[in-house]
Design a protein around this motif. Structure first.
Motif, PDB file in Angstrom:
ATOM      1  N   VAL A 177       0.833  -1.206   0.000  1.00 51.53           N
ATOM      2  CA  VAL A 177       0.000   0.000   0.000  1.00 51.53           C
ATOM      3  C   VAL A 177       0.863   1.250   0.000  1.00 51.53           C
ATOM      4  O   VAL A 177       0.608   2.213  -0.752  1.00 51.53           O
ATOM      5  N   GLU A 178       1.914   1.256   0.820  1.00 51.79           N
ATOM      6  CA  GLU A 178       2.806   2.421   0.886  1.00 51.79           C
ATOM      7  C   GLU A 178       3.468   2.683  -0.468  1.00 51.79           C
ATOM      8  O   GLU A 178       3.572   3.829  -0.919  1.00 51.79           O
ATOM      9  N   LYS A 179       3.918   1.633  -1.111  1.00 50.35           N
ATOM     10  CA  LYS A 179       4.571   1.800  -2.415  1.00 50.35           C
ATOM     11  C   LYS A 179       3.592   2.313  -3.453  1.00 50.35           C
ATOM     12  O   LYS A 179       3.923   3.197  -4.268  1.00 50.35           O
ATOM     13  N   LEU A 180       2.369   1.784  -3.420  1.00 48.28           N
ATOM     14  CA  LEU A 180       1.375   2.228  -4.396  1.00 48.28           C
ATOM     15  C   LEU A 180       1.030   3.702  -4.186  1.00 48.28           C
ATOM     16  O   LEU A 180       0.863   4.472  -5.150  1.00 48.28           O
ATOM     17  N   GLU A 181       0.892   4.124  -2.919  1.00 47.03           N
ATOM     18  CA  GLU A 181       0.582   5.530  -2.656  1.00 47.03           C
ATOM     19  C   GLU A 181       1.727   6.427  -3.099  1.00 47.03           C
ATOM     20  O   GLU A 181       1.525   7.515  -3.631  1.00 47.03           O
ATOM     21  N   LYS A 182       2.982   5.936  -2.897  1.00 47.86           N
ATOM     22  CA  LYS A 182       4.131   6.715  -3.332  1.00 47.86           C
ATOM     23  C   LYS A 182       4.152   6.825  -4.859  1.00 47.86           C
ATOM     24  O   LYS A 182       4.468   7.882  -5.419  1.00 47.86           O
ATOM     25  N   ILE A 183       3.799   5.733  -5.530  1.00 51.86           N
ATOM     26  CA  ILE A 183       3.755   5.740  -7.004  1.00 51.86           C
ATOM     27  C   ILE A 183       2.724   6.745  -7.486  1.00 51.86           C
ATOM     28  O   ILE A 183       2.978   7.529  -8.423  1.00 51.86           O
ATOM     29  N   ILE A 184       1.538   6.733  -6.860  1.00 43.69           N
ATOM     30  CA  ILE A 184       0.482   7.669  -7.278  1.00 43.69           C
ATOM     31  C   ILE A 184       0.932   9.107  -7.061  1.00 43.69           C
ATOM     32  O   ILE A 184       0.600  10.021  -7.840  1.00 43.69           O
ATOM     33  N   ASN A 185       1.732   9.333  -6.029  1.00 49.89           N
ATOM     34  CA  ASN A 185       2.241  10.697  -5.764  1.00 49.89           C
ATOM     35  C   ASN A 185       3.145  11.202  -6.879  1.00 49.89           C
ATOM     36  O   ASN A 185       3.294  12.409  -7.068  1.00 49.89           O
ATOM     37  N   PHE A 186       3.781  10.305  -7.596  1.00 54.57           N
ATOM     38  CA  PHE A 186       4.665  10.732  -8.686  1.00 54.57           C
ATOM     39  C   PHE A 186       3.879  11.285  -9.867  1.00 54.57           C
ATOM     40  O   PHE A 186       4.434  11.985 -10.718  1.00 54.57           O
ATOM     41  N   TYR A 187       2.625  10.916  -9.956  1.00 52.96           N
ATOM     42  CA  TYR A 187       1.804  11.415 -11.066  1.00 52.96           C
ATOM     43  C   TYR A 187       1.307  12.820 -10.744  1.00 52.96           C
ATOM     44  O   TYR A 187       1.236  13.241  -9.577  1.00 52.96           O
ATOM     45  N   PRO A 188       0.912  13.576 -11.776  1.00 49.22           N
ATOM     46  CA  PRO A 188       0.364  14.924 -11.537  1.00 49.22           C
ATOM     47  C   PRO A 188      -0.878  14.864 -10.649  1.00 49.22           C
ATOM     48  O   PRO A 188      -1.602  13.855 -10.659  1.00 49.22           O
ATOM     49  N   GLU A 189      -1.092  15.934  -9.899  1.00 48.13           N
ATOM     50  CA  GLU A 189      -2.259  15.946  -9.016  1.00 48.13           C
ATOM     51  C   GLU A 189      -3.549  15.882  -9.815  1.00 48.13           C
ATOM     52  O   GLU A 189      -4.529  15.291  -9.386  1.00 48.13           O
ATOM     53  N   ASP A 190      -3.555  16.506 -10.974  1.00 50.95           N
ATOM     54  CA  ASP A 190      -4.733  16.473 -11.833  1.00 50.95           C
ATOM     55  C   ASP A 190      -4.335  15.901 -13.203  1.00 50.95           C
ATOM     56  O   ASP A 190      -3.953  16.650 -14.103  1.00 50.95           O
ATOM     57  N   PRO A 191      -4.405  14.614 -13.357  1.00 50.87           N
ATOM     58  CA  PRO A 191      -3.968  14.003 -14.624  1.00 50.87           C
ATOM     59  C   PRO A 191      -4.835  14.389 -15.815  1.00 50.87           C
ATOM     60  O   PRO A 191      -4.432  14.215 -16.952  1.00 50.87           O
ATOM     61  N   GLN A 192      -6.042  14.935 -15.530  1.00 48.65           N
ATOM     62  CA  GLN A 192      -6.879  15.343 -16.657  1.00 48.65           C
ATOM     63  C   GLN A 192      -6.341  16.606 -17.304  1.00 48.65           C
ATOM     64  O   GLN A 192      -6.452  16.810 -18.517  1.00 48.65           O
ATOM     65  N   LYS A 193      -5.740  17.491 -16.499  1.00 50.32           N
ATOM     66  CA  LYS A 193      -5.170  18.714 -17.040  1.00 50.32           C
ATOM     67  C   LYS A 193      -3.812  18.444 -17.679  1.00 50.32           C
ATOM     68  O   LYS A 193      -3.517  18.909 -18.767  1.00 50.32           O
ATOM     69  N   GLU A 194      -2.954  17.717 -16.947  1.00 51.19           N
ATOM     70  CA  GLU A 194      -1.611  17.419 -17.450  1.00 51.19           C
ATOM     71  C   GLU A 194      -1.664  16.054 -18.128  1.00 51.19           C
ATOM     72  O   GLU A 194      -1.619  15.016 -17.481  1.00 51.19           O
TER      73      GLU A 194
END
Length: 1600
Positions: A1371-1388
């Motif tokens: 779970v920790e690794k997955l949350e860290k992975i999601i943090n690497f993505y833009p906060e709003d992937p629809q815009k970026e």
């Protein structure tokens, strides 16, 4: 220059050609020998192996070697006493050839010979005694130079004027003619210098049978004098010159000879025949006396009209009597080989019956043609002739009175002779019944049911068809049928009523596509069904194959007949395994005689040919035509003539070993049904076991000795037969011991049939057994005991699974009415391959699903029986349906074995070696016992004998290659026992030519699908010990080297393909645990043994020899490359990889091996690298790595075009080399780390145009390739991830051909992928890019590399988080992975791959931690995924469409209102997934493409409704194996906790398909098991799974 005038040493190919043609060698072999540049010196050294290697048949070899030896013998003999001369090459061949044919002109003909007695005349000129009992005549010696003398019409002592009247002109003309004649004689005699000439019968007196024929160069019995007045005396005239004269001269000459001879016979009152076209050695020097030559007949009327001279030659008072006594000429055809010119023997019979000649004296004035006056003149004085010995002589003047006075006495003797001959002697009836029995049984009580029969027949009439029932009960391999109406109203029409057949034409046997023998045999369906060959077309056939006349047949079809017979005799059926039976139902024509002659040639005689003809007339015509190849006496010995066909039918049927008895199968109503042979043969891929199996055997015909032999052969090591069980049940022999494992199998079988487990249409039961432990016997015991309760059969696994499935379904449904209660079918599959068994199971399940019935019992039970060295281990892996059989015996079993041995010892003539395998089994194959046994056996053995070598070879194959053997005919050829003789029985016996040790350890088996008998060693452990003990004198590598040099074994035709396969397996087939082997080996066990016990040099040497001996096979070169790089000989490895590639340039597995060579080389050089490595050495390392990656790229491309395999090794190899190369580059001084320890300079070099100055030039050719390194590795990782997402197993599956296997097995590819992704990402996580520029591409790359580093870079690595035992860490690794993505992937905007991974991370995190704050709303994820639907022209990875199916399955909370757009997204995704799936899986075996269900539909909505399979696994109690079995048998769906988590979906079935109602339209669902879909149209519920092949239904239940 004529070869006869040259020394043998000076013969060139043309001289040898002439000599070969002169001794009668077939043209095709003459051409081959010329192609091989056989000159005189080469001819001298020719041997049998060389001649066999070029395809020459045994008969031709025999003639050639015998003639050559005689030629050399005469060369030596004629060289004289001087020993130096014996080696003189100047001795001319003509001297040799002529020396054998000199004769004495002064020799007188032997008189008073009995014309009816066969004889043999010695070729020696000194011999005058005749051996009257011999059956052949040898050519006489002839003069070196012929003396030409004037020709005389007559030699009468009272008529000398004829000589005076001959003119010099006539002499000159005739001398030149005679010279030509002598030249012709020279040629004829040259062809038959030493060849035996066969004695020929005379045409029966007064018999004008047009079927009677003479054969050129055969010999009639010598001319005779008066015998008994009734038996004709004979006189021969060559007439070779006279036959070419004009009409007037020819008639004068013919009349002269006939009237002179006839008057002599009539005066003596004896019957006689004068023959024109038969050589008289007095007139015809150099010809054998009585040798048949024949003469050309331009016009028969010339000879008939010539007898009109009777009117002028006889006195008027005797003319009528002379006419009555001198019969018209009879023209008997002479059969000639290799010529179309027709010749005849012209014969005139003389019959002076007493009523005609009584009281008469016949004086004649003979006609002669006078060349001076150019007309015929007659003797002026009548002459009285008489028979004196073998001559017609004038009666001398002083004897004339006495001769006339004896006239009355001769008349009385004639009358008496006629009255005696008129009394018809009682014909002694032949014992044809006994003859028939001897021909068919070889003197035994019954026919050999192991023999095949080839039938050759012509048109069979309606009456005859009533008496051919014996054919319906014989093992008929094929039929050569010359009846074009056979399919309409003939034999074929009747035979089809009783047997399954395949109809062919002669052309079908031509093998124009050049298939291998095995492939062609399967193509024709040989051994499956009787092959019915229409030799002259079919009248009812709509194609082009129509009947034709004799001449057309000879021109168009005869060549195909020859090919068909050669193929059968040379490639399929060994001599002695079949009998050719000629059935002459109708008048004989030339084509059927040609068939006989071809079989006679191919089979080296009549030993295995039988002829049956009810009509003597038809037989005689056939025999007269066939005598060109075989003497009539030999034909008669092998023929049944004149016996009524109905009597033959009854007699043969009585000799058959089995009675007329219908076979029966059990039926569901507990009764029986009849299984006709025709129906049984239609299911040819099954060996069907009937309820009354073997009951048709005539037990009273089996002697106690034969029964004991049947029992002994089983205990000696042969596979158990149904006959063993049957005899035991009848009490005729002891019971077959039943091991305790047999009861275990019965228990599992009962549980399958009657237990409470979930019912599937196909169940599996496995028996794993150590070799020699009796596993196969146990499996067959189970079948035998169940044969009356179940329908039982053994699968012939040489047939495709689809064929077996079709036959198995037909077998199950045969003659049953109640579809729901059909009896289950128990199918035994022996020595199976997992793919094959799975494919068969799937095919059967699909077939049953199509029936759409609910079955209360399994329809099929597949009982697999497979050898394994670790059966207990395999049993533990699956204990509910597996039984292990080992060598270890229980105490009870030991007692059973002990008691059995005691009983066997009491048998008469018992010897321990008869039951050696049984004894070893009773000793549990104890190593010490086996070693001591072999030590004792090999004491005093001759290590250099051929038999010992054969023991070594068989042991080598038997120990290292499972189920291997050497064919019996190979063994016979190797021991020099393969030469056939002309006698009825072979003069050797294989066993009798073995030493005592070989007789003990060899057993002879016969293959089920062929007629080839094979030789094995009784057990592989005995073979192992023999190899071990004999390798003291000869290491195993040397044994293999010697075996590879045995040309006789490699070129022997019968079983050659099997032998070559075993040899290939010996060198390149690896051990695999998955096949029941102890280990997973890198090379074949033999090669590994040589490397370990001897050295790698020996292994390389023997593999090189194998490469050369086995046709320079690419896979041998591949193994050599692997062997070299394994021992760090990379230059040699590179060479052999190149050789392999040159043979198969587009084969992915070969290209992968080439890549592995460079990968290993690269790893080796990097491991050996020191800090002092020069720049040049570094460049070389990099170049090797880049070569490896290039090869792996080529392997990837080649693999895409291979539809029958899924080779992903190229991707794995590219990633491994790429990551190792990155590591190497990171250690170079030119790319120093920054203060944070990152590889910033290396990243800068790889991703930008930056190139450090110090490497700009030295690395000039490397820069462009290195700068593409990151993308290449990334692409390969993505492909591997996508590939692993499809399939169920965590281990790559093996493929069967060991030569094609991947170089390294990835036993847990998901872990490997995760590890390599981390290694790859760590090099590109430098903050250099962020520091230098904030441009979008660089930011995305840094983000992606960090995501990769933590395991979020691919679908497979993301799903691997489910396998982590610590959920919190995942779970920790997955949350860290999601943090690497833009906060709003629809815009970026994310790239497609990034978006897929981003959504999947949310779904995975939701399953592991539903309350995580990092999760986006379900609707947001749906919105993000819309890109995969909207951009329809772009093909996204399959994982994109997989996400759409997860997100757009109708949600109870979010999709309350029907929305066609959402449904379009779902259905479009399903369709695209299906298309991509079909591309991915190709045509590979089902076991290798089982789809993995990743998620299930749970209760809840949004992300909470998606449940991963690992969550369900955690709810199942028990060990790993218990959980696996519960999945396999469907027991998981009965667990309450699982039912609480998952949601059942409602749907319906329609025509065997499963559907659910979407928001608007119906959606097709794939069932996990097709047979789980209920029959008919039903409402159902099921659990829904999500896979890369679409939706999958589990546990389908009909609504109650």
């Amino acid at each position: 220059m004529d070869y006869k005038t040259l020394p043998l040493a000076e013969w060139n190919e043309s001289h040898v050609r002439c000599w070969l043609e002169s001794i009668g060698i077939k043209k095709e072999y003459v051409e081959k020998l010329c192609e091989e540049e056989v000159t005189g010196p080469v001819l001298k050294e020719l041997d049998e192996p060389f001649l066999k290697s070029m395809g020459m048949k045994g008969g031709q070899i025999h003639i050639l070697t015998r003639k050559r030896n005689e030629l050399l013998e005469h060369l030596h003999k004629n060289a004289g006493v001087d020993s130096a001369q014996s080696h003189n090459p100047s001795i001319k061949a003509s001297e040799v050839l002529d020396s054998d044919v000199r004769t004495n002109d002064d020799k007188k003909r032997v008189k008073n010979r009995n014309s009816a007695t066969p004889m043999k005349v010695n070729a020696s000129t000194e011999e005058t005694d005749i051996d009257l009992k011999a059956t052949s005549i040898t050519q006489p010696k002839r003069a070196t130079h012929f003396q030409v003398t004037s020709y005389q019409y007559g030699s009468s002592e009272t008529d000398n004027s004829s000589v005076v009247e001959e003119t010099s002109k006539e002499n000159t003309e005739k001398t030149s003619t005679l010279c030509r004649r002598e030249s012709r004689k020279n040629h004829s005699l040259h062809e038959n210098t030493v060849e035996s000439l066969t004695l020929s019968k005379f045409r029966p007196f007064k018999n004008e049978d047009i079927n009677f024929k003479y054969v050129e160069n055969r010999v009639l019995a010598p001319e005779t004098g008066v015998i008994d007045l009734i038996s004709p005396c004979h006189e021969f005239k060559s007439f070779t010159i006279a036959a070419k004269l004009d009409r007037q001269r020819l008639q004068a000459k013919f009349a002269y000879e006939v009237i002179r001879y006839a008057s002599a016979c009539m005066n003596i009152r004896t019957n006689g025949t004068i023959h024109f076209g038969v050589m008289d050695s007095v007139e015809d020097k150099g010809w054998k006396h009585g040798q048949i030559a024949g003469i050309p007949v331009r016009d028969r009327d010339i000879y008939v009209d010539a007898l009109d001279y009777i009117e002028k030659c006889f006195e008027s008072s005797e003319r009528e009597a002379a006419r009555n006594c001198i019969h018209p000429p009879i023209f008997t055809e002479v059969i000639q080989k290799d010529t179309q010119e027709q010749h005849f023997v012209v014969e005139v019979d003389i019959e002076p019956s007493s009523s005609t000649v009584k009281g008469k004296i016949f004086q004649v004035r003979l006609p002669k043609f006078n060349e001076q006056s150019n007309k015929v003149i007659f003797d002026k004085i009548p002459v009285l002739y008489q028979r004196v010995g073998t001559k017609s002589e004038p009666v001398k003047n002083e004897e004339l009175v006495t001769f006339i006075q004896g006239l009355q006495e001769r008349d009385v003797r004639r009358e008496k002779a006629e009255s005696s001959s008129d009394e018809d002697p009682l014909e002694i009836s032949q014992n044809l019944g006994r003859k028939l029995s001897v021909l068919f049984t070889d003197g035994k009580n019954y026919m050999n049911d192991a023999l095949w029969y080839i039938i050759v027949t012509n048109s069979c009439g309606k009456e005859d068809l009533k008496s051919v029932n014996f054919l319906m009960r014989m093992n008929i391999f094929c039929v050569f049928d010359f009846d074009e109406e056979s399919n309409v109203s003939g034999l074929y029409a009747k035979y089809k009523e009783h047997h399954a057949t395949r109809s062919h034409f002669l052309q079908n046997y031509a093998n124009e596509s050049k298939m291998s023998t095995t492939e062609f045999q399967k193509h024709l369906g040989l051994f499956e069904h009787t092959s019915w060959i229409f030799c002259n077309g079919r009248s009812d056939f709509r194609g082009d194959e129509k009947p034709c006349d004799e001449d057309t047949w000879i021109r168009t079809k005869k060549k195909y007949l020859k090919k068909a017979i050669s193929f059968i005799c040379d490639e399929i059926l060994p001599k002695g395994s079949f009998v050719v039976l000629f059935l002459l139902f109708s008048p004989v024509e030339k084509p059927i005689v040609d068939t006989f002659q071809e079989f006679y040639t191919e089979m080296n005689g009549m030993d295995d040919i039988i002829c049956i003809a009810e009509s003597k007339e038809k037989y005689e015509k056939w025999a007269n035509l066939a005598q060109a190849s075989c003497s009539i006496e030999t034909l008669e010995q092998r023929s049944i003539v004149g016996m009524k066909l109905s009597h033959i039918d009854a007699t043969i049927q009585n000799m058959l070993p089995s009675a007329i008895c219908h076979k029966h199968l059990p039926v569901s109503t507990k009764g029986l049904c009849v299984l006709p042979t025709l129906e049984e043969e239609k299911m040819f891929s099954l060996e069907i076991l009937c309820a009354d199996q073997c009951d048709d055997i005539k037990l009273d015909l089996l002697s106690s000795k034969e029964i004991q032999e049947i029992e002994r052969t089983f205990y000696q090591g042969r596979k158990v037969s149904w006959k063993n069980f049957w005899l035991a049940d009848k009490g005729s022999c002891g019971e077959v011991i039943e091991r305790e494992a047999c009861e275990e199998v019965h228990k599992i079988l009962n549980d399958i049939l009657h237990g409470n487990r979930i019912r599937y249409s196909v169940a599996k039961l496995k028996i794993f057994h150590q070799p020699g432990s009796g596993g196969s016997t146990i499996a067959r015991q189970v079948l035998w005991k169940r044969r009356k309760d179940l329908r039982c059969a053994v699968v012939k696994s040489s047939y495709p699974a689809a064929t077996v499935c079709q036959h198995a379904v037909n077998f199950r449904e045969y003659d049953e009415n109640d579809m729901k209660n059909y009896l289950p079918v128990l199918l035994l599959v022996e020595d199976y391959d997992e793919d094959y068994l799975d494919e068969l199971k799937n095919d059967l399940m699909d077939a049953m699903a199509a029936r759409r019935n609910h079955f209360s019992k399994p329809c099929f039970i597949l009982m697999g029986c497979k050898r394994s060295n670790v059966p207990e281990k395999l049993c533990k892996a699956s204990p509910l349906d597996t039984v292990a059989v080992t060598h270890k015996l229980t105490d009870q079993e030991k007692q059973l074995f002990k008691n059995k041995i005691e009983k066997l010892k009491k048998q008469k003539d018992f010897k321990p070696e008869f039951i050696l395998t049984f004894v070893l089994m009773s000793e549990e194959f104890n190593e010490t016992y086996v070693r001591q046994f072999v030590e004792h056996l090999l004491q005093g053995i001759d290590l250099s004998s051929p038999v010992t070598n054969l023991m070594r070879y068989v042991a080598l194959l038997n120990f290292y290659v499972h189920n291997s053997y050497i064919s019996l005919s190979h063994c016979e050829a190797f021991l020099g026992l393969g030469a056939y003789t002309e006698k009825r029985v072979r003069e050797y016996d294989f066993k009798n030519n073995l030493n005592e040790q070989a007789r003990v350890i060899f057993i002879e088996l016969r293959e089920n699908t062929t007629c080839i008998s094979s030789v094995h060693i009784i057990h592989y452990l005995v073979a192992k010990e023999i190899l071990h003990q004999l390798s003291g004198s000869q290491p195993q590598s040397q044994i293999a080297m010697n075996l590879l040099q045995e040309k006789v074994l490699f070129h022997h035709r019968f079983g050659r393909e099997e032998f070559i396969k075993f040899m290939r397996d010996l060198f390149i087939r690896r051990d695999k645990k998955s096949r029941g082997d102890n280990t997973d080996s890198l090379f074949s066990p033999f090669i590994e043994h040589v490397c370990k016990v001897e050295n790698c040099e020996k292994a390389i040497e023997v593999l090189k020899t194998a490469y050369e001996s086995l046709g320079k096979d690419a896979f041998f070169a591949q193994q050599l490359a692997r062997l070299h790089y394994t021992h760090e000989r990379f230059e040699d490895a590179e060479y052999w990889a190149g050789i392999a590639k040159s043979h198969l340039p587009n084969y992915s597995f070969i290209l992968d091996t080439e890549g592995q060579v460079y990968r290993k080389w690269f790893s080796f050089t990097v491991d050996k690298k020191t800090d002092e490595a020069t720049p040049g050495e570094v460049i070389q390392m990099i170049e090797i790595a880049l070569k490896a990656m290039k090869c792996f790229k080529a392997a990837q491309q080649a693999a895409k075009s291979e539809i029958d395999s899924m080779n992903n090794a190229g991707y794995f190899g590219e990633v491994e080399v790429g990551c190792r190369l990155l590591k190497l580059l990171s250690t170079l001084e030119v790319f120093p780390r920054n203060t944070q320890g990152e590889h910033s300079d290396l990243v800068r070099y790889l991703l930008t145009d930056y190139i450090p100055e110090e490497i700009k030039k030295p690395w000039g050719k490397l820069h462009s390739r290195l700068k593409g390194l990151r993308q290449n590795i990334y692409n390969a990782l993505e492909w591997i991830s996508e590939d692993l997402s499809y399939f169920q197993t965590d281990k790559n599956q093996n493929i069967e051909n060991e030569a094609e296997e991947k170089e390294e097995e990835m036993y847990n590819p998901r872990k490997w992928l995760k590890r390599q992704s981390e290694v790859y990402a760590k090099f590109f996580t430098s903050k250099y890019l962020m520091g230098e520029s904030h441009a979008e591409p660089e930011n995305q790359l840094v983000r992606r590399m960090n995501i990769y580093k933590y395991g979020g870079g691919s679908v497979t690595t993301i799903l691997s988080f489910f396998s982590d035992s610590k959920e919190k860490r995942s779970v920790e690794k997955l949350e860290k992975i999601i943090n690497f993505y833009p906060e709003d992937p629809q815009k970026e905007r994310l790239e497609d791959i990034d978006l897929i991974n981003y959504i999947l991370c949310h779904i995975t995190l939701s399953c592991l931690s539903p309350g995580s704050s990092k999760l986006l709303p379900f609707q947001t994820l749906r919105g993000l995924s819309n890109r995969f639907f909207k951009q329809r022209r772009t093909t996204f990875p399959a994982s994109a469409y997989f996400l759409l199916t997860l997100l757009y399955w109708p949600d109870d909370a979010l999709d309350k209102e029907p929305n066609p757009d959402k449904e379009d997204i779902l259905i479009s995704a399903l369709q695209t997934m299906k298309r991509l799936h079909d591309i991915k899986v190709k045509n590979v075996a089902p076991r290798k493409k089982r789809i993995y269900t990743h998620f299930f539909l749970g209760k809840g909505s949004g992300l909470r409704k998606i449940v991963h399979k690992t969550r369900i696994d955690k709810l199942i109690d028990g060990s790993l194996n218990d959980r696996r079995m519960k999945w396999q048998h469907g027991d998981v769906w009965n667990i309450g906790k699982i039912c609480e988590v998952l949601r059942r979906v409602s749907g319906w079935t329609e025509n065997g398909s499963l559907f659910v109602r979407g928001q608007v339209r119906q959606i097709h669902i794939l069932p996990l098991h097709y047979d789980s879909v209920p029959q008919g149209n039903e409402n159902v519920t099921f659990y829904l799974g999500f896979s890369f092949n679409g939706f999958v239904a589990h546990d389908i239940q009909v609504n109650k």
